[in-house]
Motif scaffolding. Structure first.
Motif, PDB file in Angstrom:
ATOM      1  N   GLY A  85       0.813  -1.202   0.000  1.00  0.00           N
ATOM      2  CA  GLY A  85       0.000   0.000   0.000  1.00  0.00           C
ATOM      3  C   GLY A  85       0.848   1.255   0.000  1.00  0.00           C
ATOM      4  O   GLY A  85       2.073   1.178   0.009  1.00  0.00           O
ATOM      5  N   HIS A  86       0.180   2.393  -0.008  1.00  0.00           N
ATOM      6  CA  HIS A  86       0.871   3.685  -0.048  1.00  0.00           C
ATOM      7  C   HIS A  86       1.572   3.953   1.287  1.00  0.00           C
ATOM      8  O   HIS A  86       1.123   3.489   2.327  1.00  0.00           O
ATOM      9  N   VAL A  87       2.648   4.721   1.224  1.00  0.00           N
ATOM     10  CA  VAL A  87       3.382   5.065   2.437  1.00  0.00           C
ATOM     11  C   VAL A  87       2.456   5.791   3.437  1.00  0.00           C
ATOM     12  O   VAL A  87       1.573   6.559   3.018  1.00  0.00           O
ATOM     13  N   ASP A  88       2.594   5.453   4.696  1.00  0.00           N
ATOM     14  CA  ASP A  88       1.803   6.057   5.774  1.00  0.00           C
ATOM     15  C   ASP A  88       0.347   5.618   5.838  1.00  0.00           C
ATOM     16  O   ASP A  88      -0.419   6.159   6.631  1.00  0.00           O
ATOM     17  N   HIS A  89      -0.040   4.680   5.005  1.00  0.00           N
ATOM     18  CA  HIS A  89      -1.426   4.205   5.097  1.00  0.00           C
ATOM     19  C   HIS A  89      -1.606   3.148   6.189  1.00  0.00           C
ATOM     20  O   HIS A  89      -2.722   2.753   6.491  1.00  0.00           O
ATOM     21  N   GLY A  90      -0.485   2.712   6.775  1.00  0.00           N
ATOM     22  CA  GLY A  90      -0.583   1.849   7.953  1.00  0.00           C
ATOM     23  C   GLY A  90      -0.143   0.410   7.764  1.00  0.00           C
ATOM     24  O   GLY A  90      -0.576  -0.469   8.517  1.00  0.00           O
ATOM     25  N   LYS A  91       0.752   0.153   6.807  1.00  0.00           N
ATOM     26  CA  LYS A  91       1.215  -1.229   6.576  1.00  0.00           C
ATOM     27  C   LYS A  91       1.914  -1.790   7.815  1.00  0.00           C
ATOM     28  O   LYS A  91       1.582  -2.882   8.277  1.00  0.00           O
ATOM     29  N   THR A  92       2.874  -1.009   8.335  1.00  0.00           N
ATOM     30  CA  THR A  92       3.627  -1.475   9.494  1.00  0.00           C
ATOM     31  C   THR A  92       2.709  -1.629  10.708  1.00  0.00           C
ATOM     32  O   THR A  92       2.775  -2.632  11.422  1.00  0.00           O
ATOM     33  N   SER A  93       1.838  -0.647  10.909  1.00  0.00           N
ATOM     34  CA  SER A  93       0.919  -0.703  12.052  1.00  0.00           C
ATOM     35  C   SER A  93       0.017  -1.926  11.956  1.00  0.00           C
ATOM     36  O   SER A  93      -0.247  -2.602  12.950  1.00  0.00           O
ATOM     37  N   LEU A  94      -0.452  -2.208  10.735  1.00  0.00           N
ATOM     38  CA  LEU A  94      -1.355  -3.345  10.551  1.00  0.00           C
ATOM     39  C   LEU A  94      -0.615  -4.666  10.802  1.00  0.00           C
ATOM     40  O   LEU A  94      -1.151  -5.570  11.455  1.00  0.00           O
ATOM     41  N   ILE A 185      -9.336  -1.551   4.403  1.00  0.00           N
ATOM     42  CA  ILE A 185      -9.563  -0.106   4.468  1.00  0.00           C
ATOM     43  C   ILE A 185      -9.231   0.313   5.892  1.00  0.00           C
ATOM     44  O   ILE A 185      -9.958   0.005   6.831  1.00  0.00           O
ATOM     45  N   ASN A 186      -8.087   0.969   6.039  1.00  0.00           N
ATOM     46  CA  ASN A 186      -7.527   1.231   7.367  1.00  0.00           C
ATOM     47  C   ASN A 186      -7.886   2.633   7.873  1.00  0.00           C
ATOM     48  O   ASN A 186      -8.398   3.452   7.124  1.00  0.00           O
ATOM     49  N   LYS A 187      -7.599   2.866   9.108  1.00  0.00           N
ATOM     50  CA  LYS A 187      -7.811   4.157   9.785  1.00  0.00           C
ATOM     51  C   LYS A 187      -9.295   4.497   9.880  1.00  0.00           C
ATOM     52  O   LYS A 187      -9.678   5.674   9.788  1.00  0.00           O
ATOM     53  N   CYS A 188     -10.132   3.466   9.996  1.00  0.00           N
ATOM     54  CA  CYS A 188     -11.568   3.706  10.074  1.00  0.00           C
ATOM     55  C   CYS A 188     -11.966   4.311  11.416  1.00  0.00           C
ATOM     56  O   CYS A 188     -13.131   4.679  11.611  1.00  0.00           O
ATOM     57  N   ASP A 189     -11.020   4.399  12.349  1.00  0.00           N
ATOM     58  CA  ASP A 189     -11.303   5.066  13.624  1.00  0.00           C
ATOM     59  C   ASP A 189     -11.359   6.582  13.470  1.00  0.00           C
ATOM     60  O   ASP A 189     -11.894   7.298  14.307  1.00  0.00           O
ATOM     61  N   LYS A 190     -10.781   7.088  12.399  1.00  0.00           N
ATOM     62  CA  LYS A 190     -10.716   8.540  12.222  1.00  0.00           C
ATOM     63  C   LYS A 190     -12.076   9.116  11.837  1.00  0.00           C
ATOM     64  O   LYS A 190     -12.781   8.532  11.006  1.00  0.00           O
ATOM     65  N   SER A 222      -9.118  -0.807  11.773  1.00  0.00           N
ATOM     66  CA  SER A 222      -8.262   0.220  12.333  1.00  0.00           C
ATOM     67  C   SER A 222      -7.095  -0.490  12.993  1.00  0.00           C
ATOM     68  O   SER A 222      -7.289  -1.254  13.934  1.00  0.00           O
ATOM     69  N   ALA A 223      -5.908  -0.261  12.444  1.00  0.00           N
ATOM     70  CA  ALA A 223      -4.717  -0.881  13.026  1.00  0.00           C
ATOM     71  C   ALA A 223      -4.475  -0.280  14.400  1.00  0.00           C
ATOM     72  O   ALA A 223      -4.032  -0.949  15.326  1.00  0.00           O
ATOM     73  N   LYS A 224      -4.822   1.001  14.536  1.00  0.00           N
ATOM     74  CA  LYS A 224      -4.554   1.710  15.780  1.00  0.00           C
ATOM     75  C   LYS A 224      -5.502   1.238  16.887  1.00  0.00           C
ATOM     76  O   LYS A 224      -5.068   0.876  17.971  1.00  0.00           O
TER      77      LYS A 224
HETATM   78  P1  GDP Z   1       3.242   2.575   6.588  1.00  0.00           P
HETATM   79  O1  GDP Z   1       4.132   3.634   6.047  1.00  0.00           O
HETATM   80  O2  GDP Z   1       2.205   2.170   5.588  1.00  0.00           O
HETATM   81  O3  GDP Z   1       3.963   1.397   7.168  1.00  0.00           O
HETATM   82  O4  GDP Z   1       2.393   3.253   7.762  1.00  0.00           O
HETATM   83  P2  GDP Z   1       2.594   3.198   9.330  1.00  0.00           P
HETATM   84  O5  GDP Z   1       2.130   1.913   9.893  1.00  0.00           O
HETATM   85  O6  GDP Z   1       3.960   3.649   9.667  1.00  0.00           O
HETATM   86  O7  GDP Z   1       1.534   4.293   9.794  1.00  0.00           O
HETATM   87  C1  GDP Z   1       1.625   5.648   9.372  1.00  0.00           C
HETATM   88  C2  GDP Z   1       0.960   6.542  10.388  1.00  0.00           C
HETATM   89  O8  GDP Z   1      -0.437   6.255  10.437  1.00  0.00           O
HETATM   90  C3  GDP Z   1       1.472   6.335  11.815  1.00  0.00           C
HETATM   91  O9  GDP Z   1       1.547   7.590  12.441  1.00  0.00           O
HETATM   92  C4  GDP Z   1       0.421   5.466  12.463  1.00  0.00           C
HETATM   93  O10 GDP Z   1       0.315   5.684  13.831  1.00  0.00           O
HETATM   94  C5  GDP Z   1      -0.844   5.933  11.757  1.00  0.00           C
HETATM   95  N1  GDP Z   1      -1.849   4.875  11.689  1.00  0.00           N
HETATM   96  C6  GDP Z   1      -1.690   3.626  11.215  1.00  0.00           C
HETATM   97  N2  GDP Z   1      -2.836   2.926  11.308  1.00  0.00           N
HETATM   98  C7  GDP Z   1      -3.762   3.760  11.852  1.00  0.00           C
HETATM   99  C8  GDP Z   1      -5.146   3.625  12.193  1.00  0.00           C
HETATM  100  O11 GDP Z   1      -5.791   2.572  12.023  1.00  0.00           O
HETATM  101  N3  GDP Z   1      -5.752   4.724  12.694  1.00  0.00           N
HETATM  102  C9  GDP Z   1      -5.098   5.898  12.901  1.00  0.00           C
HETATM  103  N4  GDP Z   1      -5.786   6.913  13.394  1.00  0.00           N
HETATM  104  N5  GDP Z   1      -3.804   6.059  12.607  1.00  0.00           N
HETATM  105  C10 GDP Z   1      -3.132   5.011  12.086  1.00  0.00           C
END
Ligand code: GDP
Length: 478
Positions: A85-94, A185-190, A222-224
């Motif tokens: 996926g795109h950078v910062d979309h939450g790959k690592t968090s997921l 579809i991530n970040k659905c908590d936002k 929501s990974a978070k």
């Molecule tokens: P990557 O670049 O795709 O690996 O993305 P990261 O996992 O590093 O996440 C990028 C940013 O998005 C970080 O600041 C995370 O805390 C935030 N983030 C990731 N998943 C979620 C989520 O489900 N909800 C919210 N609100 N923030 C998230």
């Protein structure tokens, strides 16, 4: 009785394209699924420097592992999943969140060891293996080296951002590899999350979500907040069930190197994902052009194990050198054999590097088109503006004939990057840059791997070259 090109390549741990090329030299035009007879197979095997043994009149066994699995020996195995996926979309968090769902590591005290891949046991007791190295360059790079590692791709799309350029890249990488996609579809908590918009945007990339009448499964997570992870896992398992993933655990192991490095005090450490058979302590094996004897196996919880079966990632200690990610690993029956294979491969690697410098992918394509062998011209197109991109795509569509078609692997606005080169290489294609340049890494990689990049600033020149290319008439630019 006969063997397909793909199976022959697998048994020799060689790339199918190399087998096809070898066959061409022998005057046999083939595709990956082409069936060849045992005599021809034996010649090819010898050509690659392996020793062939006739198991029966009809079948050759390659001196490496090379035992074919009978249907009855196959057992279900865990799916292997890569996150893109795109950078910062939450790959690592997921990946972190999914890892925490493992019901087994909870018992073990939750020690996590980052070895490049991990396996979780879900609530329902099923297992899923995740490759822990996000980034599509890694994914396709392994594929380009002949290793099919991933069964499924999870495409992470942030619900507050939607589909972005690297999302599109990821889609094209997965499609080129013919690997099914599940959308997380991530970040659905936002509060600003808009999952419906993401679904609609997917349509533009020929991914039709189930909710819109298609067959692409989407899960809102929501990974978070760690919501819906169980559902995502169930979706993975459902998709995996359709793929009917099986492997024979009772045979010498074959697998792929996911990561490898030198570590002080431990020597060369390689993370291997076993694909068939079971890898055991004491086994002698070849990984790429390196070899060794398994001194210890360490799992993703940092514990020592005696054996690892299909879809199980383990760290392997005992290699004499450091292989590369994407190298195939195979257990052999003696160290003489291991040394022989590794020496042959080292020699071959030098030859390939030398050949890559001399002949680009494009030239090889032309040869194949002229021979009537290739029916597609795979191409990655990068342009400075949308207008030019559209114009080139339309022209290519018009130029394609019944015999030969341009196959656009990826088309986007922007400079040429590593991902483009890797994608082109994996399909034996080339790159068109229209009023854009390649960055330094892309240039180095293209030179190393012999991937052609052609630069243009006039649309007519692109179409003129492509017309020649599609008729197999273009002179190489060397
Ligand atoms: P990557 O670049 O795709 O690996 O993305 P990261 O996992 O590093 O996440 C990028 C940013 O998005 C970080 O600041 C995370 O805390 C935030 N983030 C990731 N998943 C979620 C989520 O489900 N909800 C919210 N609100 N923030 C998230």
């Amino acid at each position: 009785e006969t063997i397909t090109v793909q199976e022959l390549a697998n048994r020799m741990a060689e790339r199918a394209v190399d087998v096809i090329r070898e066959l061409m030299k022998m005057g046999v035009m083939s595709t990956i699924n082409q069936v060849i007879d045992a005599d021809t197979a034996e010649l090819v095997v010898a050509e690659f420097g392996h020793t062939a043994r006739r198991v029966s009149e009809a079948d050759v066994e390659i001196g490496l592992a090379g035992i074919d699995d009978a249907q009855g020996d196959l057992a279900p195995r865990a799916p292997v999943v890569t996150v893109m996926g795109h950078v910062d979309h939450g790959k690592t968090s997921l990946l972190d969140a999914l890892r925490s769902t493992d019901v087994v590591s909870g018992e073990a005290g939750g020690i996590t060891q980052h070895i490049g891949a991990y396996q979780v046991t879900t609530e329902s007791g099923a297992k899923i293996t995740f490759v822990d190295t996000p980034g599509h360059a890694a994914f396709t790079d392994m594929r380009a080296r002949g290793a099919k590692v991933t069964d499924l791709v999870i495409l992470v799309v942030a619900a507050d951002d939607g589909i972005m350029p690297q999302t599109v890249e990821a889609i094209h990488h997965a499609k080129a590899a013919d690997v099914p996609i599940i959308v997380a579809i991530n970040k659905c908590d936002k509060p600003e999350a808009d999952p419906a918009r993401v679904r609609t945007e997917l349509l533009q990339h020929e991914l039709v979500p189930e909710e819109l009448g298609g067959d692409v499964m989407c899960v809102e997570v929501s990974a978070k907040a760690r919501t819906n992870l169980g559902q995502l896992e169930e979706t993975i398992l459902l998709q995996a069930e359709m793929l009917d993933l099986k492997a024979n655990p009772d045979r010498p192991a074959e697998g792929v190197v996911i990561e490898a490095k030198m570590e002080q005090g431990r020597g060369s450490v390689a993370t291997v994902l076993v694909q068939r058979g079971t890898l055991r302590k004491g086994d002698i094996f070849v990984a790429g052009s390196e070899w060794g004897r398994v001194r210890a196996l360490i799992d993703d919880h940092g514990g020592t194990v005696d054996a690892a079966g299909p879809a199980v990632p383990v760290e392997v200690l005992g290699l004499n050198g450091t292989p590369e990610a994407g190298d195939e690993m195979v257990v052999v029956d003696s160290d003489t054999r291991a040394r022989e294979v590794s020496e042959y491969r080292q020699r071959k690697k030098r030859d390939v590097r030398a050949a890559a410098g001399a002949r680009g992918t494009l030239e090889q394509m032309f040869e194949r088109i002229q021979e009537g062998e290739a029916e597609e011209l795979p191409v990655v197109i990068k342009a400075d503006v949308h207008g030019s991109l559209e114009a080139i795509l339309t022209a290519l569509e018009k130029l394609s004939t019944d015999e030969v078609k341009a196959r656009v692997l990826h088309a986007a606005v922007g400079g040429i990057n590593e991902s483009d080169v890797v994608l082109a290489r994996a399909s034996g294609g080339f790159i068109i840059g229209f009023n854009v340049r390649a960055n330094a890494q892309a240039r180095d990689l293209s030179r190393r791997d012999g991937v052609d990049i052609r630069y243009y600033s006039i649309i007519y020149d692109v179409t003129d070259d492509m017309r020649k290319a599609l008729s197999g008439m273009l002179a190489p630019t060397i």
